[in-house]
Design an enzyme around this catalytic site. Sequence first.
Site, mmCIF file in Angstrom:
data_model
loop_
_atom_site.group_PDB
_atom_site.id
_atom_site.type_symbol
_atom_site.label_atom_id
_atom_site.label_comp_id
_atom_site.label_asym_id
_atom_site.label_seq_id
_atom_site.Cartn_x
_atom_site.Cartn_y
_atom_site.Cartn_z
ATOM 1 N NE ARG A 126 -4.215 -1.764 1.724
ATOM 2 C CZ ARG A 126 -4.314 -2.784 2.558
ATOM 3 N NH1 ARG A 126 -3.512 -2.855 3.604
ATOM 4 N NH2 ARG A 126 -5.215 -3.716 2.363
ATOM 5 C CE LYS A 148 -0.239 14.057 -14.672
ATOM 6 N NZ LYS A 148 -0.508 14.631 -16.015
ATOM 7 C CD GLU A 190 7.816 16.467 -22.401
ATOM 8 O OE1 GLU A 190 7.246 17.447 -21.899
ATOM 9 O OE2 GLU A 190 7.218 15.410 -22.683
ATOM 10 C CE LYS A 232 5.713 17.437 -13.929
ATOM 11 N NZ LYS A 232 5.823 16.265 -14.728
ATOM 12 C CD GLU A 242 -3.485 16.728 -15.917
ATOM 13 O OE1 GLU A 242 -2.377 16.234 -15.677
ATOM 14 O OE2 GLU A 242 -4.095 16.557 -16.975
ATOM 15 N NE ARG A 246 0.921 17.055 -12.890
ATOM 16 C CZ ARG A 246 1.539 16.229 -12.080
ATOM 17 N NH1 ARG A 246 1.192 16.168 -10.803
ATOM 18 N NH2 ARG A 246 2.521 15.459 -12.507
ATOM 19 C CG ASN A 250 -1.171 17.272 -20.044
ATOM 20 O OD1 ASN A 250 -0.179 16.599 -19.749
ATOM 21 N ND2 ASN A 250 -2.244 17.324 -19.279
ATOM 22 C CG HIS A 253 1.922 16.050 -23.657
ATOM 23 N ND1 HIS A 253 2.671 17.202 -23.641
ATOM 24 C CD2 HIS A 253 2.694 15.095 -23.085
ATOM 25 C CE1 HIS A 253 3.839 16.955 -23.069
ATOM 26 N NE2 HIS A 253 3.879 15.686 -22.722
ATOM 27 C CG HIS A 257 -0.588 11.235 -25.815
ATOM 28 N ND1 HIS A 257 -1.246 11.725 -24.723
ATOM 29 C CD2 HIS A 257 0.700 11.063 -25.429
ATOM 30 C CE1 HIS A 257 -0.395 11.846 -23.705
ATOM 31 N NE2 HIS A 257 0.794 11.449 -24.119
ATOM 32 C CG HIS A 271 6.744 11.309 -25.119
ATOM 33 N ND1 HIS A 271 5.386 11.347 -25.387
ATOM 34 C CD2 HIS A 271 6.943 12.168 -24.092
ATOM 35 C CE1 HIS A 271 4.800 12.187 -24.541
ATOM 36 N NE2 HIS A 271 5.724 12.695 -23.751
#
Length: 374
Positions: A126, A148, A190, A232, A242, A246, A250, A253, A257, A271
């Site tokens: 956990r 993330k 990035e 960031k 987010e 936040r 992206n 992005h 994607h 990427h």
Amino acid sequence: MTDAATTDVRVDLGSRAYDVRIGPDLLDRAGEEIAPLLARPRVAIVTDGNVAGRHLAALEASLARAGIAASALTLPAGEATKSWEALGRTVEWLLAERIERRDVVVALGGGVIGDLVGFAAAILRRGVRFVQVPTSLLAQVDSSVGGKTGVNAAAGKNLIGAFHQPALVLADIGVLDTLAPRDFLAGYGEVVKYGLLGDAEFFAWLETNGPALAAGDGGLRAEAVRRSVAMKADIVVRDETEQGDRALLNLGHTFAHALEAATGYSDRLLHGEAVAMGCALAFDLSGRLGHCPQEDTSRVRAHLAQMGLRGRLSDIPGDLPGPEALMELMAQDKKVVDGRLRLILARGIGRAFVTSDVPPEALGAVLSDALAER
Ligand code: GLY
């Protein structure tokens, strides 16, 4: 050439606050950096086959010098490792290694390893703490910071995961010297994103310093990583999960994607390259919709070209689907809310905003024009 000095960026998340330490020789100093976090002198390292060959021995030696016992799991390099299967293997290995609740797991690698190991740490017993030792520029400026974590699903990238913040990030600027130029430049996509989304002065700094930074200047590299991480951290502190700001991270992005899906997540398109293309497309669309001056759109394209970054769809080898198919792929992005595509557009360099109000005809026209350049 300038030399990198060590600086810290604090991610100020209350009881889950941590430092991102940026500088030279951090791999060699990892033992002393990690030691204060440990309840007992023992860690488990997870890495990949490429990174292990270059950096695992240095990390293990540093830990040993600090009196810390370490065992290591080396997974296959590549995006396929961000899978249920590799996650299961990692968690089972950590259990077999008797990693306990108060222990620390070390993720040594790029974005794939960082995301996978962070998720394994989030669910093991956990939740155990983990340290990110990012070895790619992309991981240093983006994926190792902000918590993330996750793996890919058949339905798409990053669809399974959790927010789980690291306890420390060690971004060793020296390891960037071992990257292939194409990988370095992809990570730079990035870096540019940060200037474009929220700091016009940083973008101007990159226009001036980008070429020397790409050529290997350690001081400039450290400064670019520090400014990216600081931006960031600031956004993550405001909006960890987010719900709002936040999403600005992206920028580019959703386009990226779709392009990555269209190219089968292969090395036809990395990427960070997809993100650079996505940022340029987001600025094209912003210009077309009258949000952003044409001059800014041109500056974005000119800087990507100046850096030799693959920033145009014509840089992707092989066939691409048409605009409708790309729009269909964009609609599958997880940022879709109530069936409406949410995109990050810009009012100018450094002035990104989130909108669900994107006329499909304008999006289609931007994609058609970009495809027609091929
Ligand atoms: N890579 C985007 C984020 O961390 O939110």
